[in-house]
Design an enzyme around this catalytic site. Structure first.
Site, PDB file in Angstrom:
ATOM      1  N   HIS A 247      45.159  22.612 -19.773  1.00 30.47           N
ATOM      2  CA  HIS A 247      44.304  21.591 -20.774  1.00 30.47           C
ATOM      3  C   HIS A 247      45.566  21.362 -21.744  1.00 30.47           C
ATOM      4  O   HIS A 247      45.011  20.467 -22.127  1.00 30.47           O
ATOM      5  CB  HIS A 247      43.690  22.980 -21.179  1.00 30.47           C
ATOM      6  CG  HIS A 247      43.265  22.990 -22.625  1.00 30.47           C
ATOM      7  ND1 HIS A 247      43.412  23.532 -24.201  1.00 30.47           N
ATOM      8  CD2 HIS A 247      42.433  21.955 -22.980  1.00 30.47           C
ATOM      9  CE1 HIS A 247      42.709  23.087 -24.935  1.00 30.47           C
ATOM     10  NE2 HIS A 247      41.860  21.909 -24.210  1.00 30.47           N
TER      11      HIS A 247
ATOM     12  N   GLU B  29      45.778  18.214 -19.832  1.00 28.51           N
ATOM     13  CA  GLU B  29      44.101  17.189 -20.416  1.00 28.51           C
ATOM     14  C   GLU B  29      44.586  16.046 -21.865  1.00 28.51           C
ATOM     15  O   GLU B  29      43.897  15.470 -22.250  1.00 28.51           O
ATOM     16  CB  GLU B  29      43.008  18.461 -20.512  1.00 28.51           C
ATOM     17  CG  GLU B  29      41.377  17.681 -21.045  1.00 28.51           C
ATOM     18  CD  GLU B  29      40.504  18.039 -21.447  1.00 28.51           C
ATOM     19  OE1 GLU B  29      40.312  17.923 -22.856  1.00 28.51           O
ATOM     20  OE2 GLU B  29      40.428  19.495 -21.575  1.00 28.51           O
ATOM     21  N   HIS B  30      45.240  17.113 -22.285  1.00 30.78           N
ATOM     22  CA  HIS B  30      45.245  16.788 -24.573  1.00 30.78           C
ATOM     23  C   HIS B  30      46.133  15.527 -23.847  1.00 30.78           C
ATOM     24  O   HIS B  30      46.577  14.285 -24.555  1.00 30.78           O
ATOM     25  CB  HIS B  30      45.970  17.148 -25.060  1.00 30.78           C
ATOM     26  CG  HIS B  30      44.997  18.941 -25.624  1.00 30.78           C
ATOM     27  ND1 HIS B  30      44.781  18.460 -26.930  1.00 30.78           N
ATOM     28  CD2 HIS B  30      43.960  19.293 -25.037  1.00 30.78           C
ATOM     29  CE1 HIS B  30      43.441  19.362 -27.407  1.00 30.78           C
ATOM     30  NE2 HIS B  30      43.549  19.597 -26.544  1.00 30.78           N
TER      31      HIS B  30
ATOM     32  N   GLU C 125      42.946  25.092 -31.463  1.00 31.33           N
ATOM     33  CA  GLU C 125      42.324  24.678 -30.789  1.00 31.33           C
ATOM     34  C   GLU C 125      42.119  26.437 -30.031  1.00 31.33           C
ATOM     35  O   GLU C 125      40.773  26.724 -29.731  1.00 31.33           O
ATOM     36  CB  GLU C 125      42.094  23.993 -29.861  1.00 31.33           C
ATOM     37  CG  GLU C 125      41.259  23.537 -28.615  1.00 31.33           C
ATOM     38  CD  GLU C 125      40.739  22.819 -28.138  1.00 31.33           C
ATOM     39  OE1 GLU C 125      41.259  22.542 -26.389  1.00 31.33           O
ATOM     40  OE2 GLU C 125      41.876  21.388 -28.386  1.00 31.33           O
TER      41      GLU C 125
END
Length: 405
Positions: free
Chosen positions: A32, A35-36, A112
């Site tokens: 994740h 991905e950022h 997040e």
């Protein structure tokens, strides 16, 4: 290629065959986090320039990470397809991660997690359930968002090593939907993705068993909870792992038993006995490893004890063979209708193919899905329930108002 000429737009979706279940304990959250960082620049584009270029050309873009795949998608005018392919191919091979960009983005990733999990009691309970159901520190038992301590330790070299291992065209699926042709997509793919070198990725490993010492019961009391929630989660096969022959029947079972206001659970618990405010069942077969079959109930006030007995009673009726051909056909028709609507969407249509192609299934499997669902019979539904609804693969969970956090 999924053609649609309804509007002069296209959706490009590039899905990498890697997700959080490919991580190891101690480096959770890396899929994740990467991905950022894929939006933070290459040798050709500065930080944030990828998305700004898409917006300047009238499009929109986003990405997602799940347990088995990581996807990047753009929706834009058809005549800009070459642009988004060029941009995506550039970051497939030319990503640059520097400390200056990584440090602030780490805080974005952690925030997040705080918003979606740490500040959501139901999400915290779900995280605990998965750890017990699939096994602590095992694939599917660790959160996609990662553990906070792990995310804080991830550095540039960790992310770049993960990127170099998994991000290449031979470990990716390209899906283009919209107003273009297969020939045009093929030529552009050859031009932009073709030159990107492949890499050695190694096998993707998933356990064939779940957690130990099941069944278990988990209760979470939290003062932020306004209304209680009750769930049962069972280990279940997927298309790829376990007793795969049950995968299609389990989809029919989920719809028949808990798929909306006409389902068995809703009629019995909500409409007739008034023990619950809502009731549903969920199951997905698109998993590289084992999946889960869940029952989720929003109990009426002070009716949780009665509710659990009522759920067991409804389950027993089905397990004893009380399933009719007519209700199986109703469930099948609703599943097929939902699939038809999904194909009309430039977002959900590609995601159906992405889920299959990133976990070892084929486009032919997706296209044969309606026939395979239609072939399910009442006896198949009963057999699937008997295989999955067992105590040795069960976690029961209860979310309640309380003072503990």
């Amino acid at each position: 290629m999924l053609p649609s000429s309804r509007a002069p737009i296209v959706n490009q979706l590039v899905v990498y065959k890697v997700g959080s279940a490919d991580e190891t304990f101690g480096q959770t959250g890396i899929a994740h986090f990467l991905e950022h960082m894929m939006f933070k620049g290459t040798a050709a584009l500065g930080p944030g320039e990828f998305s700004r270029t898409i917006r300047r050309n009238g499009g929109r873009d986003n990405a997602y990470t799940d347990f088995d795949a990581t996807g990047y998608h753009q929706t834009i005018a058809s005549d800009r397809l070459e642009l988004v392919m060029r941009l995506e191919a550039d970051r497939m091979d030319g990503l640059r991660i520097v400390e200056k960009e990584l440090t602030p983005e780490r805080e974005v990733v952690l925030e997040e997690r705080r918003m979606r999990i740490d500040n959501a009691p139901a999400a915290l309970l779900d995280e605990a359930v998965r750890a017990v159901l699939f096994g602590e520190h095992k694939p599917y038992g660790m959160p996609t968002a990662g553990y906070v301590d792990d995310v804080r330790k991830l550095g540039v070299e960790d992310l770049m090593a993960f990127y170099r291992r998994f991000y290449s065209p031979d470990n990716a699926v390209l899906i283009v939907a919209g107003d273009t042709t297969a020939d045009a997509v093929h030529k552009l793919a050859e031009k932009y993705y073709g030159p990107v070198p492949g890499r050695s990725h190694g096998p993707r490993l998933r356990p064939s068993e779940g957690g130990i010492n099941l069944p278990q019961r988990i209760t979470r009391a939290d003062r932020r909870v306004a209304e209680p929630g009750w769930s049962r989660d069972y280990l279940a096969p997927s298309y790829r792992t376990g007793e795969t022959r049950h995968a299609y029947a389990l989809q029919v079972l989920a719809r028949l038993f808990g798929g909306g206001e006409t389902s068995r659970l809703w009629r019995a618990l909500v409409a007739e006995q008034r023990l619950a405010l809502s009731a549903s069942a969920d199951y997905s077969a698109s998993s590289l490893g084992l999946s889960s079959f869940g029952l989720n109930i929003h109990p009426a006030s002070n009716r949780t004890t009665e509710l659990e007995s009522a759920v067991s009673e409804q389950m027993k009726k089905l397990l004893d063979g009380n399933v009719t051909t007519e209700e199986v056909e109703r469930a099948q028709n609703r599943l097929l209708a939902a699939a038809i609507y999904a194909q009309d969407s430039l977002a959900s249509g590609p995601r159906r193919y992405a889920a299959a192609l990133s976990t070892g299934n084929s486009a032919a499997d997706v296209e044969a899905w309606p026939q395979r669902i239609a072939a399910v019979r009442a006896a198949d539904v009963i057999a699937a329930a008997q295989h999955v609804w067992r105590d040795d693969g069960l976690v029961t969970s209860l979310l309640t108002p309380g003072e503990d956090r």
